[in-house]
Design a protein around this motif. Structure first.
Motif, PDB file in Angstrom:
ATOM      1  N   ALA A  69      17.203  -1.715  16.953  1.00 45.61           N
ATOM      2  CA  ALA A  69      17.897  -2.315  14.790  1.00 45.61           C
ATOM      3  C   ALA A  69      16.397  -2.428  14.367  1.00 45.61           C
ATOM      4  N   LYS A  70      14.931  -2.223  15.484  1.00 48.51           N
ATOM      5  CA  LYS A  70      14.280  -1.904  15.545  1.00 48.51           C
ATOM      6  C   LYS A  70      13.555  -0.360  14.623  1.00 48.51           C
ATOM      7  N   ASN A  71      12.790  -0.609  14.067  1.00 49.33           N
ATOM      8  CA  ASN A  71      12.304   1.243  13.309  1.00 49.33           C
ATOM      9  C   ASN A  71      11.041   0.457  14.032  1.00 49.33           C
ATOM     10  N   VAL A  72       9.871   1.861  13.190  1.00 48.92           N
ATOM     11  CA  VAL A  72       9.007   2.503  13.609  1.00 48.92           C
ATOM     12  C   VAL A  72       8.561   2.656  12.590  1.00 48.92           C
ATOM     13  N   PHE A  73       7.027   2.272  12.382  1.00 48.95           N
ATOM     14  CA  PHE A  73       6.481   2.266  11.301  1.00 48.95           C
ATOM     15  C   PHE A  73       7.538   1.376   9.760  1.00 48.95           C
ATOM     16  N   PRO A  74       7.717   0.267  10.315  1.00 48.51           N
ATOM     17  CA  PRO A  74       8.292   0.112   9.759  1.00 48.51           C
ATOM     18  C   PRO A  74       8.045   0.243   7.583  1.00 48.51           C
ATOM     19  N   GLU A  75       7.237  -0.276   7.770  1.00 47.71           N
ATOM     20  CA  GLU A  75       6.419  -0.471   6.021  1.00 47.71           C
ATOM     21  C   GLU A  75       7.425   0.745   5.125  1.00 47.71           C
ATOM     22  N   LEU A  76       6.537   1.890   6.189  1.00 46.50           N
ATOM     23  CA  LEU A  76       7.305   3.659   5.417  1.00 46.50           C
ATOM     24  C   LEU A  76       8.112   3.272   5.227  1.00 46.50           C
ATOM     25  N   TRP A  77       9.441   2.197   5.657  1.00 49.76           N
ATOM     26  CA  TRP A  77      10.605   2.123   5.740  1.00 49.76           C
ATOM     27  C   TRP A  77      11.166   0.960   4.281  1.00 49.76           C
ATOM     28  N   THR A  78      10.909   0.019   4.651  1.00 49.48           N
ATOM     29  CA  THR A  78      10.944  -0.776   3.484  1.00 49.48           C
ATOM     30  C   THR A  78       9.998  -0.674   1.993  1.00 49.48           C
ATOM     31  N   ALA A  79       9.297  -0.478   1.820  1.00 48.32           N
ATOM     32  CA  ALA A  79       7.695   0.211   0.678  1.00 48.32           C
ATOM     33  C   ALA A  79       8.809   1.075   0.293  1.00 48.32           C
ATOM     34  N   ARG A  80      10.350   1.993  -0.057  1.00 49.26           N
ATOM     35  CA  ARG A  80      10.186   2.822  -0.233  1.00 49.26           C
ATOM     36  C   ARG A  80      11.821   1.552  -1.389  1.00 49.26           C
ATOM     37  N   SER A  81      12.008   0.724  -0.705  1.00 50.02           N
ATOM     38  CA  SER A  81      13.256  -0.216  -1.638  1.00 50.02           C
ATOM     39  C   SER A  81      11.802  -0.983  -3.157  1.00 50.02           C
ATOM     40  N   HIS A  82      10.450  -0.431  -2.851  1.00 55.30           N
ATOM     41  CA  HIS A  82       9.388  -0.597  -4.043  1.00 55.30           C
ATOM     42  C   HIS A  82       9.405   0.359  -5.510  1.00 55.30           C
ATOM     43  N   VAL A  83       9.344   0.830  -4.957  1.00 55.57           N
ATOM     44  CA  VAL A  83       8.875   3.003  -5.703  1.00 55.57           C
ATOM     45  C   VAL A  83      10.174   2.735  -6.470  1.00 55.57           C
TER      46      VAL A  83
ATOM     47  N   VAL B 229       1.267  -1.427   0.074  1.00 55.09           N
ATOM     48  CA  VAL B 229       0.079  -0.080   0.009  1.00 55.09           C
ATOM     49  C   VAL B 229       0.945   1.538   0.009  1.00 55.09           C
ATOM     50  N   TRP B 230       1.910   1.770   0.598  1.00 49.37           N
ATOM     51  CA  TRP B 230       2.534   2.364   0.931  1.00 49.37           C
ATOM     52  C   TRP B 230       3.338   2.440  -0.703  1.00 49.37           C
ATOM     53  N   ALA B 231       3.781   1.426  -1.048  1.00 49.73           N
ATOM     54  CA  ALA B 231       4.985   1.522  -2.374  1.00 49.73           C
ATOM     55  C   ALA B 231       3.938   2.007  -2.446  1.00 49.73           C
ATOM     56  N   GLY B 232       2.693   2.264  -3.482  1.00 52.44           N
ATOM     57  CA  GLY B 232       1.426   2.151  -3.692  1.00 52.44           C
ATOM     58  C   GLY B 232       1.555   4.156  -4.035  1.00 52.44           C
ATOM     59  N   ILE B 233       1.575   4.516  -2.756  1.00 51.40           N
ATOM     60  CA  ILE B 233       1.395   5.472  -2.374  1.00 51.40           C
ATOM     61  C   ILE B 233       2.730   6.646  -2.763  1.00 51.40           C
ATOM     62  N   TYR B 234       3.457   6.455  -2.623  1.00 54.47           N
ATOM     63  CA  TYR B 234       4.042   7.003  -2.905  1.00 54.47           C
ATOM     64  C   TYR B 234       4.883   6.573  -4.720  1.00 54.47           C
ATOM     65  N   GLY B 235       4.888   6.091  -5.043  1.00 53.12           N
ATOM     66  CA  GLY B 235       4.844   5.462  -7.053  1.00 53.12           C
ATOM     67  C   GLY B 235       3.974   6.030  -7.786  1.00 53.12           C
ATOM     68  N   ARG B 236       3.170   6.674  -6.848  1.00 50.86           N
ATOM     69  CA  ARG B 236       2.061   7.321  -7.156  1.00 50.86           C
ATOM     70  C   ARG B 236       1.419   8.772  -6.382  1.00 50.86           C
ATOM     71  N   PRO B 237       3.096   9.656  -6.667  1.00 46.98           N
ATOM     72  CA  PRO B 237       2.150  11.120  -6.020  1.00 46.98           C
ATOM     73  C   PRO B 237       1.570  12.271  -6.048  1.00 46.98           C
ATOM     74  N   ASP B 238       0.919  12.179  -6.881  1.00 42.69           N
ATOM     75  CA  ASP B 238       0.269  13.139  -7.649  1.00 42.69           C
ATOM     76  C   ASP B 238      -1.043  12.553  -7.519  1.00 42.69           C
ATOM     77  N   GLN B 239      -1.424  11.670  -7.308  1.00 44.93           N
ATOM     78  CA  GLN B 239      -2.903  11.479  -6.725  1.00 44.93           C
ATOM     79  C   GLN B 239      -2.588  10.965  -4.943  1.00 44.93           C
TER      80      GLN B 239
END
Length: 281
Positions: free
Chosen positions: A267-281, A204-214
């Protein structure tokens, strides 16, 4: 010779110095209360710095809880700009909180040992306000209520925070209301348990960041959360480094695992998918 204070003449630019009781500043800030809360338990002059710095941290924890609860409430009401404003304020406050490590970050073992015994079994993990802060970040554990069983009001506040949606839960519920495919098992999960990353939420986050205009507003929200997450990570790492310098790998105060426990936290991130999604944008 008179010793009466000089009273500014009418119309002068001097401030008013004559008050019937306490000053309006004192009434508002309660400075006299704050500056008499320090009761060192050793003769070491360095303990005062440690005590005051710890108290300042507690005040910043209180502010951050206020900001993240404000953001959570705004998200429930679909007021994203209000939530983003609160998150941005909290970023500045986290920077100030993190700077609190400066007076303690260069302690040598000998300096820390000179008053460490004064702490007894006291430890930062026993901080109720810090625990509320962690619960708002989604890092929940019912076992962390145990140290507060002897303080009914504090225990009740923590129990309430344990059962309520975290800040990130409110974000994911907002995304679902916007029609984004956040899975039902994420939305309906047991809120009293630690949030675990979801591949579907990452998508979901990857989709949001992949379409920033939307998704302009959601990207702004995501970036405000990422700023908070980064500063929380820095807080944990600064804590780890300060502890390493002051006591090495010895057992922490209050029987905690000390550095080993802090390393796991860092070693842990909060809001984890906000970090990992960036690899898929």
């Amino acid at each position: 010779m008179s010793h009466a204070p000089d009273v500014p003449e009418a119309g002068s630019d001097a401030p008013n110095l004559d008050f019937a009781g306490t000053t309006p500043y004192e009434d508002y800030v309660q400075a006299d209360v704050l500056t008499h809360l320090q009761h060192p338990r050793s003769d070491d002059p360095g303990e005062m710095v440690f005590l005051v710095t710890t108290q300042v941290m507690e005040l910043w924890f209180t502010v951050l809880v206020h900001e993240w609860e404000t953001a959570s409430r705004a998200l429930r009401e679909d007021r994203i700009p209000v939530a983003i404003d609160a998150l941005k304020r909290s970023g500045h406050e986290l920077e100030a909180l993190n700077a609190s490590w400066t007076p303690l970050g260069r302690l040598t073992p000998a300096q820390f040992n000179s008053y460490r015994a004064a702490l007894g079994e006291g430890s930062g993990f026993q901080s109720a306000m810090y625990r509320r802060m962690e619960f708002l970040l989604g890092d929940k554990s019912s076992s962390m209520l145990v140290p507060h069983r002897g303080a009914p009001r504090v225990h009740a506040e923590l129990e309430k925070a344990l059962q309520e949606p975290s800040l990130y839960d409110e974000v994911l519920r907002l995304l679902a209301r916007r029609g984004l495919p956040v899975p039902a098992e994420v939305l309906d999960r047991d809120l009293s348990r630690r949030y675990e990353p979801s591949p579907a939420v990452e998508e979901v986050w990857a989709g949001i960041y992949g379409r920033p205009d939307q998704h302009t507003e959601l990207v702004r929200l995501g970036e405000a959360l990422t700023d908070v997450g980064e500063l929380v990570w820095r807080w944990r790492n600064d804590h780890l480094v300060a502890t390493r310098r002051a006591m090495g790998s010895k057992t922490g105060t209050g029987g905690s695992a000390g550095v080993a426990w802090l390393e796991k936290r860092a070693a842990k991130n909060v809001f984890p998918e906000l970090w990992t999604a960036r690899s898929h944008v």
